[in-house]
Design a protein around this motif. Structure first.
Motif, mmCIF file in Angstrom:
data_model
loop_
_atom_site.group_PDB
_atom_site.id
_atom_site.type_symbol
_atom_site.label_atom_id
_atom_site.label_comp_id
_atom_site.label_asym_id
_atom_site.label_seq_id
_atom_site.Cartn_x
_atom_site.Cartn_y
_atom_site.Cartn_z
ATOM 1 N N THR A 1 5.063 -25.715 -32.443
ATOM 2 C CA THR A 1 4.274 -26.931 -32.257
ATOM 3 C C THR A 1 4.040 -27.584 -33.610
ATOM 4 N N ASN B 1 4.694 -28.107 -25.494
ATOM 5 C CA ASN B 1 3.941 -28.561 -26.663
ATOM 6 C C ASN B 1 4.149 -30.037 -26.999
ATOM 7 N N GLU C 1 3.309 -23.100 -36.320
ATOM 8 C CA GLU C 1 3.312 -24.392 -36.985
ATOM 9 C C GLU C 1 4.475 -24.435 -37.977
ATOM 10 N N SER D 1 1.046 -28.740 -34.583
ATOM 11 C CA SER D 1 -0.243 -28.208 -35.029
ATOM 12 C C SER D 1 -0.967 -27.605 -33.836
ATOM 13 N N ARG D 2 -1.447 -26.386 -33.971
ATOM 14 C CA ARG D 2 -2.194 -25.764 -32.879
ATOM 15 C C ARG D 2 -3.454 -26.549 -32.553
ATOM 16 N N SER E 1 -0.013 -24.043 -27.152
ATOM 17 C CA SER E 1 -0.321 -24.199 -28.573
ATOM 18 C C SER E 1 -0.954 -22.953 -29.185
#
Length: 350
Positions: free
Chosen positions: A242, A27, A257, A244-245, A252
């Protein structure tokens, strides 16, 4: 089975809150700056550890394009990639490990990794990694398991698709090669996984069978499966993480998050606290509430010699009178003295 183990000052075991691992995997999207930001955000959530994966495309597979090395499953997240190209995209450059580990330690997190071949173990040893994780697809790689176990450091092994017989061989290999601190993680090797294919009821069975701590490597979306696993005795929970996806990246789609990871840390600790111990009767904090239970009270003025009836006695709150179980026994008996409405009945005044 030991009650727990300690890694870089953090205790892992049933007497401690769940050990939450944020898995960076790929990621970072090939940016060291992003990788360090992931460490910082993971630390803010309260996760105790950050895990990398240590490999190169060449240590995992062959750079060939025949059918065997192509991902063709229709529903696979990485359909259309060759294994080599996927691992080139996902790997964490080895020169990044030291700055990532340093940042983890600065922020109070345990840094560690999953090695995928013997050379990666040697490299991680040069960085004084405090523990190791064997990925689910590598749990049949007995030469790798022997190499890791020989370091004498704690090992976490994901179970994935391994049968009981295969797991038995894996566990015996690790222990015979020098591993004294072993944690198995129930794991479903699909990405993402679905709750109905996670089978966390296996956790207490596995714990008893292999006499070791057991946790969950969770690829489901959300935190439901992870929280339920804690209720079943999981001492470790691993989740991909991660920033932000929406930023994309190889993992991801099934990664947490920061707000979700924070919820996992908080709620898993609550689930662990709620387990408590086998107990009946009021706890110390409940004793003050005993007065709000029901008991027998005079509901209408009673004169001496008058019979107790359903009209002049009532089972009500609060609980200063006799327990309700004595109500029927009192009916028809005569009062020895008079009682005012609102008087609790007790043996000493009957």
């Amino acid at each position: 089975m030991k009650n727990g183990l300690t890694v870089e000052g953090i205790k892992i075991g049933e007497n401690n809150p769940p050990f939450i691992i944020a898995e960076m995997s790929g990621n970072h999207n090939q940016s060291l700056e992003r990788a360090l930001k992931i460490v910082e955000e993971a630390a803010k959530t309260g996760a105790q550890a950050l895990k990398l994966q240590t490999y190169t495309a060449d240590t995992l597979t062959l750079d060939v394009n025949n059918e065997d090395f192509q991902i063709q499953d229709a529903e696979n997240l990485w359909k259309g990639n060759s294994l080599y190209k996927l691992y080139e995209q996902a790997y964490t450059p080895w020169e990044w490990h030291e700055p990532i580990f340093n940042r983890c330690r600065e922020l109070g997190m345990v840094p560690f990794s999953s090695p995928f071949d013997e050379t990666s173990v040697d490299f991680l040893e040069s960085l004084d990694v405090p523990m190791y994780k064997i990925a689910s697809f590598e749990n049949n790689h007995l030469p790798l398991i022997k190499k890791v176990a020989a370091t004498g450091k704690p090992m976490i092994i994901s179970t994935g698709m391994a049968s009981i017989a295969e797991l038995d061989e894996t566990v015996r290999t690790a222990r015979e090669a020098g591993c004294n601190d072993l944690i198995l993680l129930k794991c479903t090797s699909t990405y993402p996984a679905t709750p109905d294919n996670t089978n966390i009821i296996t956790i207490p069975h596995m714990r008893k069978l292999f006499n070791c701590q057991v946790g969950l490597s969770d690829h489901t979306l959300g935190i439901g499966a992870a929280i339920a696993s804690v209720a079943l005795g999981a001492t470790v929970v691993e989740k991909h993480f991660t920033l932000s996806r929406a930023d994309g990246g190889v993992d991801s789609a099934f990664s947490m998050e920061p707000d979700e990871m924070r919820s996992l840390v908080e709620e898993s600790k609550s689930a662990w606290q709620a387990l408590g111990k086998v107990t009946y009767g009021p706890t110390e904090k409940e004793k003050a509430s005993l007065k709000f239970r029901r008991s027998i009270y005079v509901s209408k003025d009673i004169t001496a010699g008058e019979a107790f009836t359903k009209e002049n006695l009532k089972i009500v709150r609060p609980g200063y009178g006799l327990e309700p179980k004595y109500f029927e026994m009192l009916l028809g008996k005569n009062a020895k003295t008079g009682f005012k409405k609102g008087t609790p009945l007790n043996w000493e005044n009957i």
